[in-house]
Design an enzyme around this catalytic site. Structure first.
Site, PDB file in Angstrom:
ATOM      1  N   ARG A  59     -10.267 -11.623   1.652  1.00  0.00           N
ATOM      2  CA  ARG A  59     -11.104 -12.699   1.084  1.00  0.00           C
ATOM      3  C   ARG A  59     -10.394 -14.047   1.144  1.00  0.00           C
ATOM      4  O   ARG A  59     -11.038 -15.083   1.176  1.00  0.00           O
ATOM      5  CB  ARG A  59     -11.509 -12.318  -0.350  1.00  0.00           C
ATOM      6  CG  ARG A  59     -10.365 -12.098  -1.280  1.00  0.00           C
ATOM      7  CD  ARG A  59     -10.771 -11.315  -2.533  1.00  0.00           C
ATOM      8  NE  ARG A  59     -10.860  -9.874  -2.289  1.00  0.00           N
ATOM      9  CZ  ARG A  59     -11.208  -8.972  -3.195  1.00  0.00           C
ATOM     10  NH1 ARG A  59     -11.533  -9.364  -4.421  1.00  0.00           N
ATOM     11  NH2 ARG A  59     -11.252  -7.694  -2.912  1.00  0.00           N
TER      12      ARG A  59
ATOM     13  N   LYS B 273       0.845  -1.197   0.000  1.00  0.00           N
ATOM     14  CA  LYS B 273       0.000   0.000   0.000  1.00  0.00           C
ATOM     15  C   LYS B 273       0.879   1.245   0.000  1.00  0.00           C
ATOM     16  O   LYS B 273       2.043   1.191   0.409  1.00  0.00           O
ATOM     17  CB  LYS B 273      -0.881   0.020   1.262  1.00  0.00           C
ATOM     18  CG  LYS B 273      -2.024  -0.983   1.245  1.00  0.00           C
ATOM     19  CD  LYS B 273      -2.901  -0.826   2.474  1.00  0.00           C
ATOM     20  CE  LYS B 273      -4.002  -1.866   2.504  1.00  0.00           C
ATOM     21  NZ  LYS B 273      -4.985  -1.725   1.428  1.00  0.00           N
TER      22      LYS B 273
HETATM   23  N1  BES Z   1      -8.287  -3.852   4.176  1.00  0.00           N
HETATM   24  C1  BES Z   1      -8.322  -3.452   2.827  1.00  0.00           C
HETATM   25  C2  BES Z   1      -9.581  -2.657   2.466  1.00  0.00           C
HETATM   26  C3  BES Z   1      -9.635  -1.240   2.954  1.00  0.00           C
HETATM   27  C4  BES Z   1      -8.898  -0.242   2.355  1.00  0.00           C
HETATM   28  C5  BES Z   1     -10.503  -0.901   3.970  1.00  0.00           C
HETATM   29  C6  BES Z   1      -8.992   1.061   2.794  1.00  0.00           C
HETATM   30  C7  BES Z   1     -10.621   0.403   4.398  1.00  0.00           C
HETATM   31  C8  BES Z   1      -9.870   1.382   3.818  1.00  0.00           C
HETATM   32  C9  BES Z   1      -8.290  -4.690   1.924  1.00  0.00           C
HETATM   33  O1  BES Z   1      -7.519  -5.732   2.375  1.00  0.00           O
HETATM   34  C10 BES Z   1      -7.717  -4.239   0.624  1.00  0.00           C
HETATM   35  O2  BES Z   1      -6.586  -3.870   0.605  1.00  0.00           O
HETATM   36  N2  BES Z   1      -8.518  -4.282  -0.423  1.00  0.00           N
HETATM   37  C11 BES Z   1      -8.094  -3.846  -1.704  1.00  0.00           C
HETATM   38  C12 BES Z   1      -8.707  -4.770  -2.724  1.00  0.00           C
HETATM   39  C13 BES Z   1      -8.170  -4.555  -4.108  1.00  0.00           C
HETATM   40  C14 BES Z   1      -6.721  -4.975  -4.180  1.00  0.00           C
HETATM   41  C15 BES Z   1      -9.000  -5.360  -5.070  1.00  0.00           C
HETATM   42  C16 BES Z   1      -8.579  -2.408  -1.896  1.00  0.00           C
HETATM   43  O3  BES Z   1      -9.667  -2.071  -1.471  1.00  0.00           O
HETATM   44  O4  BES Z   1      -7.822  -1.621  -2.449  1.00  0.00           O
HETATM   45 MN    MN Z   2      -5.505  -5.540   1.755  1.00  0.00          MN
END
Ligand code: BES
Ligand code: MN
Ligand code: ZN
Length: 495
Positions: free
Chosen positions: A352, A278
């Site tokens: 997931r 991230k």
């Molecule tokens: N925990 C995150 C989702 C998230 C991001 C929640 C920001 C709250 C605020 C999750 O594990 C994630 O990183 N999801 C990705 C999915 C994508 C790679 C398809 C996302 O949301 O960017």
């Molecule tokens: Mn994630």
């Protein structure tokens, strides 16, 4: 905080502050009127000065009451003199408790449960007072040298006529249980990732089991999960020095043979994204990626404290998602417990991967329904903002029950479609399915992924990415969706 019901007449009470409502156009609530008579028209005098017009949420603190065992009176505007909406009732309560912050007030008597609220009874109103006050006074001071909190309030007594004592007591007991559940959820969520690891969460579950003998706790270690073939879940923790845990909470409050309600919560104690790292800004907030798991702990606490006549299983798959030499790599193919193979196209779609194996594991409990909650997608924030949680599921009756509970609990939900057409987006050239579905409809494709592991029972998914915590100046956990799930369980217990 100590909460109690008070049935004695107002003029006999002793407290630091009495909260009474006033309506627009200088109209008094029943309690305001009663206290006005015993104070030679003090309330009317204050109102005639015009400092408070009675609009919902306005407050005036009367700091000295001559010859009275009530030290102060807080006037709270309720709006027009007619039954309030549930939202406006809560708005007035919030204004009241907020205006007591930074005063020295310790003991409070609240008369606002006497207000007429549309379609709401004494039980609901009493419970809301506990929930709103409890929420407003929460402060995370664990790591502050100065642990003094803004609110000095220690005791809140909620007035009720003797004729409605029973429903007030029930509301109080529910409010206390839910408030305690919310406090646990918030505390765990606000703890940083270096303290609140998967092992710490497992330890907290065991502590909860000691406090509530009706809760049976068991923890699966990585070796146990290996034996079960949980290849998706274990692939996430491979990139972390912290071992994964799968926490089970078993609450048997119902009849032996009645099928359990299974609650599953994502317990990612820190989500760095893994190799699909991230970006830096705001990454600290990924300590909140365990809010689904914390919600399961808080909700089971509330259920156990209310002694609900239900069987409930809580499952919390817990891990970190870190970049490491042994971490998942884009393109890796995993075999899940269900036997389905998964191509990892983005290592940041890790939630997931934890949840799919837990959904398969849930089958062994022969569930009545399965509800999972997860801070699953940033896309949910894009679609719905920070107001409702996202709801998706494979059963209309279950979804409708959850929507109804959300409405009562003031913990809103909005349903998104889970149509066949979206499943196409998860196709992989190399495995049974991919773990991401491209840039469109991210919340829906995430739920589509989960749905492929939840085919054998009634299932709903709550995406709480926008609702589990606040960002910015007031950054902190909200405790959602503990209120909604507690309400769902209360409804199920009475249904
Ligand atoms: N925990 C995150 C989702 C998230 C991001 C929640 C920001 C709250 C605020 C999750 O594990 C994630 O990183 N999801 C990705 C999915 C994508 C790679 C398809 C996302 O949301 O960017
Ligand atoms: Mn994630
Ligand atoms: Zn995550």
């Amino acid at each position: 905080m100590d909460y109690a019901i008070e049935t004695a007449p107002l003029e006999t009470l002793q407290c630091d502050c009495l909260i009474v409502g006033v309506f627009q156009e200088r109209q008094l609530s029943a309690s305001a009127s009663a206290i006005n008579s015993t104070t030679q028209g003090l309330i009317n005098k204050i109102l005639s000065r015009g400092d408070i017009s009675g609009k919902n949420g306005e407050t005036v603190l009367i700091n000295a009451i001559p010859d009275s065992s009530i030290e102060r009176i807080l006037l709270v505007g309720l709006g027009e003199n007619k039954p309030l909406s549930g939202k406006n009732f809560r708005k007035a309560l919030l204004a009241a408790i907020n205006s007591l912050k930074k005063t020295q007030i310790k003991s409070v008597v609240c008369s606002l449960a006497e207000c007429d609220v549309i379609a709401c009874d004494r039980q609901w109103k009493t419970r809301q007072i506990v929930e709103v006050f409890n929420d407003a006074v929460y402060q995370f001071t664990v790591y502050k040298s100065d642990k003094e909190t803004d609110s000095k309030v220690e005791k809140i007594s909620i007035t009720a006529p003797a004729t409605e004592l029973e429903s007030a007591q029930t509301g109080l007991a529910q409010g206390r249980a839910i408030a305690e559940g919310i406090n646990l959820t918030k505390l765990l969520a606000d703890l940083p990732g270096n303290i609140c690891t998967p092992s710490y969460l497992a330890g907290q579950a065991l502590e909860l089991g000691k406090k509530y003998p009706s809760l049976d706790i068991s923890i699966l270690e990585e070796a146990d999960m290996e034996k079960l073939g949980m290849g998706a879940l274990l692939s996430v923790s491979r990139g972390s020095r912290q071992p994964a845990k799968l926490i089970t909470l078993n609450y048997q409050g119902g009849e032996k043979n009645s099928k359990p309600i299974v609650l599953i919560g994502k317990g990612l104690t820190f989500d760095a994204g893994g190799i699909s790292l991230k970006q830096a800004p705001g990454m600290d907030e990924m300590k909140y990626d365990m809010c689904g798991g914390a919600t399961v702990l808080g909700t089971l606490l509330a259920a156990a404290q209310m002694q609900l006549p239900l069987n409930i299983i809580g499952l919390i798959p817990s891990s970190e998602n870190m970049p490491d030499g042994d971490a998942n790599k884009p393109g890796d193919i995993l075999t899940s417990m269900s036997g389905k193979t998964i191509e990892v196209l983005n290592t940041d779609a890790e939630g997931r991967l934890l949840l799919c194996d837990t959904l398969t594991y849930a089958e062994r409990f022969n569930p009545d329904v399965v509800i999972d909650m997860a801070t699953l997608t940033g896309a949910c924030l894009v679609a719905l903002g920070r107001v409702p949680s996202g709801l998706l599921g494979n059963n209309d009756a279950l979804c409708n029950d959850l929507l109804a509970a959300a409405e009562t609990a003031n913990d809103s939900l909005w349903r998104l479609p889970l149509w066949e057409e979206y499943q196409e987006l998860l196709k992989s050239n190399f495995a049974d399915l991919a773990n991401v579905g491209g840039k469109d409809a991210g919340t829906i494709t995430a739920a589509c992924f989960l749905s492929q592991f939840a085919e054998n029972y009634h299932w709903a998914h709550l995406d709480i990415a926008g609702t589990a915590w606040r960002t910015g100046q007031t950054k902190g956990a909200t405790g959602r969706p503990v209120p909604l799930l507690s309400q769902y369980l209360i409804n199920r217990a009475h249904g």
